[in-house]
Design a protein around this motif. Structure first.
Motif, PDB file in Angstrom:
ATOM      1  N   ASP A 194     -14.224  10.632 -50.601  1.00 36.18           N
ATOM      2  CA  ASP A 194     -15.021  11.732 -51.154  1.00 36.18           C
ATOM      3  C   ASP A 194     -16.354  11.210 -51.686  1.00 36.18           C
ATOM      4  O   ASP A 194     -17.406  11.841 -51.503  1.00 36.18           O
ATOM      5  CB  ASP A 194     -14.226  12.428 -52.266  1.00 36.18           C
ATOM      6  N   ARG A 195     -16.321  10.037 -52.301  1.00 34.06           N
ATOM      7  CA  ARG A 195     -17.542   9.465 -52.893  1.00 34.06           C
ATOM      8  C   ARG A 195     -18.520   8.995 -51.827  1.00 34.06           C
ATOM      9  O   ARG A 195     -19.713   9.289 -51.893  1.00 34.06           O
ATOM     10  CB  ARG A 195     -17.159   8.307 -53.826  1.00 34.06           C
ATOM     11  N   VAL A 196     -18.014   8.282 -50.816  1.00 35.09           N
ATOM     12  CA  VAL A 196     -18.931   7.737 -49.806  1.00 35.09           C
ATOM     13  C   VAL A 196     -19.410   8.820 -48.838  1.00 35.09           C
ATOM     14  O   VAL A 196     -20.341   8.602 -48.071  1.00 35.09           O
ATOM     15  CB  VAL A 196     -18.303   6.558 -49.018  1.00 35.09           C
ATOM     16  N   ALA A 197     -18.760   9.984 -48.867  1.00 30.33           N
ATOM     17  CA  ALA A 197     -19.162  11.083 -47.976  1.00 30.33           C
ATOM     18  C   ALA A 197     -20.500  11.696 -48.377  1.00 30.33           C
ATOM     19  O   ALA A 197     -21.134  12.374 -47.570  1.00 30.33           O
ATOM     20  CB  ALA A 197     -18.093  12.167 -47.960  1.00 30.33           C
ATOM     21  N   LYS A 198     -20.927  11.462 -49.611  1.00 32.32           N
ATOM     22  CA  LYS A 198     -22.175  12.064 -50.078  1.00 32.32           C
ATOM     23  C   LYS A 198     -23.332  11.596 -49.192  1.00 32.32           C
ATOM     24  O   LYS A 198     -23.602  10.408 -49.066  1.00 32.32           O
ATOM     25  CB  LYS A 198     -22.446  11.669 -51.540  1.00 32.32           C
ATOM     26  N   GLY A 199     -23.993  12.565 -48.546  1.00 30.09           N
ATOM     27  CA  GLY A 199     -25.107  12.230 -47.665  1.00 30.09           C
ATOM     28  C   GLY A 199     -24.684  11.739 -46.291  1.00 30.09           C
ATOM     29  O   GLY A 199     -25.517  11.319 -45.492  1.00 30.09           O
ATOM     30  N   ARG A 200     -23.384  11.785 -45.997  1.00 26.14           N
ATOM     31  CA  ARG A 200     -22.879  11.348 -44.702  1.00 26.14           C
ATOM     32  C   ARG A 200     -21.996  12.438 -44.113  1.00 26.14           C
ATOM     33  O   ARG A 200     -21.655  13.413 -44.775  1.00 26.14           O
ATOM     34  CB  ARG A 200     -22.078  10.048 -44.834  1.00 26.14           C
ATOM     35  N   THR A 201     -21.595  12.255 -42.864  1.00 29.67           N
ATOM     36  CA  THR A 201     -20.659  13.169 -42.226  1.00 29.67           C
ATOM     37  C   THR A 201     -19.407  12.385 -41.858  1.00 29.67           C
ATOM     38  O   THR A 201     -19.492  11.281 -41.324  1.00 29.67           O
ATOM     39  CB  THR A 201     -21.270  13.783 -40.948  1.00 29.67           C
ATOM     40  N   ILE A 202     -18.252  12.955 -42.160  1.00 36.24           N
ATOM     41  CA  ILE A 202     -16.978  12.288 -41.874  1.00 36.24           C
ATOM     42  C   ILE A 202     -16.079  13.223 -41.079  1.00 36.24           C
ATOM     43  O   ILE A 202     -15.889  14.385 -41.436  1.00 36.24           O
ATOM     44  CB  ILE A 202     -16.267  11.861 -43.181  1.00 36.24           C
ATOM     45  N   LEU A 203     -15.548  12.696 -39.970  1.00 40.08           N
ATOM     46  CA  LEU A 203     -14.488  13.368 -39.224  1.00 40.08           C
ATOM     47  C   LEU A 203     -13.257  12.488 -39.343  1.00 40.08           C
ATOM     48  O   LEU A 203     -13.309  11.295 -39.030  1.00 40.08           O
ATOM     49  CB  LEU A 203     -14.883  13.539 -37.750  1.00 40.08           C
ATOM     50  N   MET A 204     -12.172  13.048 -39.830  1.00 42.00           N
ATOM     51  CA  MET A 204     -10.989  12.230 -40.078  1.00 42.00           C
ATOM     52  C   MET A 204      -9.726  12.878 -39.511  1.00 42.00           C
ATOM     53  O   MET A 204      -9.562  14.093 -39.545  1.00 42.00           O
ATOM     54  CB  MET A 204     -10.825  11.960 -41.579  1.00 42.00           C
ATOM     55  N   VAL A 205      -8.866  12.027 -38.944  1.00 35.85           N
ATOM     56  CA  VAL A 205      -7.500  12.428 -38.626  1.00 35.85           C
ATOM     57  C   VAL A 205      -6.660  12.007 -39.825  1.00 35.85           C
ATOM     58  O   VAL A 205      -6.728  10.856 -40.269  1.00 35.85           O
ATOM     59  CB  VAL A 205      -6.991  11.731 -37.344  1.00 35.85           C
ATOM     60  N   GLU A 206      -5.899  12.945 -40.376  1.00 36.90           N
ATOM     61  CA  GLU A 206      -5.126  12.640 -41.583  1.00 36.90           C
ATOM     62  C   GLU A 206      -3.849  13.472 -41.590  1.00 36.90           C
ATOM     63  O   GLU A 206      -3.862  14.647 -41.205  1.00 36.90           O
ATOM     64  CB  GLU A 206      -5.969  12.928 -42.833  1.00 36.90           C
ATOM     65  N   HIS A 207      -2.743  12.855 -42.003  1.00 31.23           N
ATOM     66  CA  HIS A 207      -1.451  13.549 -42.023  1.00 31.23           C
ATOM     67  C   HIS A 207      -1.096  14.065 -43.406  1.00 31.23           C
ATOM     68  O   HIS A 207      -0.248  14.938 -43.549  1.00 31.23           O
ATOM     69  CB  HIS A 207      -0.342  12.592 -41.556  1.00 31.23           C
ATOM     70  N   ASN A 208      -1.735  13.505 -44.441  1.00 29.71           N
ATOM     71  CA  ASN A 208      -1.379  13.855 -45.821  1.00 29.71           C
ATOM     72  C   ASN A 208      -2.112  15.130 -46.239  1.00 29.71           C
ATOM     73  O   ASN A 208      -3.330  15.132 -46.419  1.00 29.71           O
ATOM     74  CB  ASN A 208      -1.740  12.680 -46.739  1.00 29.71           C
ATOM     75  N   MET A 209      -1.366  16.206 -46.415  1.00 26.56           N
ATOM     76  CA  MET A 209      -1.984  17.489 -46.721  1.00 26.56           C
ATOM     77  C   MET A 209      -2.632  17.524 -48.103  1.00 26.56           C
ATOM     78  O   MET A 209      -3.569  18.288 -48.324  1.00 26.56           O
ATOM     79  CB  MET A 209      -0.953  18.620 -46.602  1.00 26.56           C
ATOM     80  N   ASN A 210      -2.129  16.730 -49.017  1.00 28.28           N
ATOM     81  CA  ASN A 210      -2.761  16.674 -50.342  1.00 28.28           C
ATOM     82  C   ASN A 210      -4.171  16.094 -50.248  1.00 28.28           C
ATOM     83  O   ASN A 210      -5.088  16.543 -50.938  1.00 28.28           O
ATOM     84  CB  ASN A 210      -1.911  15.847 -51.319  1.00 28.28           C
ATOM     85  N   VAL A 211      -4.331  15.105 -49.382  1.00 30.20           N
ATOM     86  CA  VAL A 211      -5.650  14.515 -49.147  1.00 30.20           C
ATOM     87  C   VAL A 211      -6.576  15.562 -48.532  1.00 30.20           C
ATOM     88  O   VAL A 211      -7.706  15.764 -48.990  1.00 30.20           O
ATOM     89  CB  VAL A 211      -5.545  13.286 -48.211  1.00 30.20           C
ATOM     90  N   ILE A 212      -6.079  16.238 -47.509  1.00 33.11           N
ATOM     91  CA  ILE A 212      -6.864  17.272 -46.822  1.00 33.11           C
ATOM     92  C   ILE A 212      -7.295  18.361 -47.804  1.00 33.11           C
ATOM     93  O   ILE A 212      -8.454  18.785 -47.834  1.00 33.11           O
ATOM     94  CB  ILE A 212      -6.036  17.903 -45.675  1.00 33.11           C
ATOM     95  N   ALA A 213      -6.340  18.821 -48.602  1.00 30.25           N
ATOM     96  CA  ALA A 213      -6.620  19.924 -49.528  1.00 30.25           C
ATOM     97  C   ALA A 213      -7.681  19.555 -50.548  1.00 30.25           C
ATOM     98  O   ALA A 213      -8.476  20.401 -50.963  1.00 30.25           O
ATOM     99  CB  ALA A 213      -5.328  20.337 -50.250  1.00 30.25           C
TER     100      ALA A 213
END
Length: 255
Positions: A194-213
């Motif tokens: 979340d911190r490094v995303a500032k000013g960047r674009t991230i596309l992620m594959v992720e299985h943990n719904m808590n992370v996604i939410a």
């Protein structure tokens, strides 16, 4: 979303293996400056889609565009130079180098001098300042001189993110960044993304719904290679088709 907001998009992206269609006419749009999550049950086609986007696989049909340019037929090294960087591609995590040395190697690749083995180590000292800045950014400044093999698993993943950032990506693709982690490491790495995303674009594959939410701006749900649903977490998690795909019953997707 207008065309200027889209950093990556696909048109009817399809990949078949001997009659089996793993990715089926996927139209994906990733908005610039967002965290976009690609999710789905096992076998949904997430990894195949990622491999198509990063050119480790060639599509059977369809197109891939980055900043409006058709990159469908480009090689992984070409799209990396354009600024599309997948975490494991350049995660120069060498176990017997220090944390600082690992980031410095990634920075050296950015300079195009990675094969200059005859140069003295001291010639790399100019990279130390930037390497130290990156370690601060991922919270590893206290481990600068630690041999990498001694790091806990979550901190090794943080180091991989630092080496990814060293390549100055315009679009970061993170493949299951919290896989295999305990709760504490998951929280730490989620906060880091979340911190490094500032000013960047991230596309992620992720299985943990808590992370996604907690961090995803937009979610694309794949099922059997096709897009089942798309939108913000609250909307997608209450979608009956998504609930059925994940749970096989009509309860909200929370795990």
């Amino acid at each position: 979303m207008n065309s200027h907001d889209v950093i990556l998009n696909t048109q009817e992206l399809t990949k078949s293996f001997k009659g089996f269609t793993a990715v089926d006419n996927v139209n994906l749009s990733v908005e610039r400056g967002s965290i976009h999550a690609l999710i789905g049950p096992n076998g949904a086609g997430k990894t195949t889609c990622f491999n198509l986007l990063t050119k480790f696989l060639s599509p059977s049909s369809g197109k891939i565009f980055f900043n409006g340019l058709d990159i469908t037929n480009e090689k992984p090294a070409q799209i990396a130079r354009r600024g599309v960087i997948r975490s494991f591609q350049i995660s120069a995590v060498f176990p017997h180098l220090t944390v600082l040395e690992n980031v410095r190697v990634a920075l050296q690749r950015g300079l195009g001098t990675e094969f200059h083995f005859w140069k003295p180590e001291s010639s790399l000292n100019v990279l130390n300042e930037r390497a130290e800045e990156l370690l601060v950014e991922v919270g590893l400044e206290k481990f600068t001189n630690e041999e990498t093999l001694n790091l806990a698993y979550g901190r090794k993943r943080a180091l991989e993110i630092a080496t990814t950032l060293a390549m100055e990506p315009e679009l970061m693709l993170l493949d299951e960044p919290t896989q295999g982690m305990g709760h504490e490491d998951v929280e730490r790495v989620t906060e880091l993304i979340d911190r490094v995303a500032k000013g960047r674009t991230i596309l992620m594959v992720e299985h943990n719904m808590n992370v996604i939410a907690s961090i995803a701006d937009r979610i694309t749900v794949l099922q059997r290679g096709s897009i089942l649903a798309e939108g913000p977490y609250k909307e997608v998690s209450n979608n009956p088709a998504v609930i059925e795909a994940y749970m096989g019953s009509h309860t909200e997707v929370t795990v």
